[in-house]
Enzyme design. Structure first.
Site, mmCIF file in Angstrom:
data_model
loop_
_atom_site.group_PDB
_atom_site.id
_atom_site.type_symbol
_atom_site.label_atom_id
_atom_site.label_comp_id
_atom_site.label_asym_id
_atom_site.label_seq_id
_atom_site.Cartn_x
_atom_site.Cartn_y
_atom_site.Cartn_z
ATOM 1 N N CYS A 172 0.839 -1.210 0.000
ATOM 2 C CA CYS A 172 0.000 0.000 0.000
ATOM 3 C C CYS A 172 0.874 1.260 0.000
ATOM 4 O O CYS A 172 1.567 1.534 0.975
ATOM 5 C CB CYS A 172 -0.908 -0.050 1.231
ATOM 6 S SG CYS A 172 -1.774 1.487 1.605
ATOM 7 N N CYS B 46 0.118 3.761 2.754
ATOM 8 C CA CYS B 46 0.595 3.188 4.026
ATOM 9 C C CYS B 46 2.088 3.454 4.195
ATOM 10 O O CYS B 46 2.544 3.823 5.281
ATOM 11 C CB CYS B 46 0.347 1.678 4.084
ATOM 12 S SG CYS B 46 -1.385 1.196 3.993
#
Length: 147
Positions: A69, A72
């Site tokens: 991600c 993230c």
């Protein structure tokens, strides 16, 4: 015979060390501790109970993330900075949702990154998506620390 005995002792001490592992403590060090589903329910918050039972001594932030991600990965250094700034006042934990799907499902993580805020009173809050350090500081100060 002596080599076998020594090998057995080494294996037993390794097993004892593994079974004695608890959730990493980020309280003093100001580091973000990676945790598993089991560690979350045993040491931070038992979300299987209704209402959820908070087990940590400090307010906590769970960072639900995944290595693939992009947002993230961009949020991670911000969380690391906050963990250092709030050392001793707020505990920060990382939960890889790919490896810990029970926790992700328990907190209804439909999008990541997702931060779950766990104040001492157990009234959980959450925010999804990449956030600025300023936004997160405000949430932590007001929601978790009551400033």
């Amino acid at each position: 015979m002596k080599k076998i005995f020594i090998s057995i002792l080494i294996m037993l001490s390794a097993v004892a060390a593994i079974s004695a592992q608890e959730v990493p403590s980020p309280y003093v060090s100001g580091e973000v501790a990676p945790v598993t589903d089991k560690q979350v329910t045993e040491y931070i918050i038992d979300y299987m109970k209704t209402p959820a039972e908070v087990k940590t001594d400090l307010p906590a932030v769970l960072d639900l993330w995944a290595p693939w991600c992009g947002p993230c990965r961009r949020l991670s250094p911000i969380i690391d900075e906050l963990a250092k700034e709030y050392a001793g006042r707020v505990a920060f934990y990382k939960v890889n949702v790919d490896d810990n799907q029970k926790t992700a499902m328990a907190f209804h993580a439909q999008s990541i990154p997702m931060l779950v805020f766990i104040p001492a009173d157990g009234k959980l809050g959450a925010i999804q998506g990449l956030q600025s350090k300023e936004t997160l500081t405000k949430i932590i100060d007001e929601y978790l620390l009551g400033k």
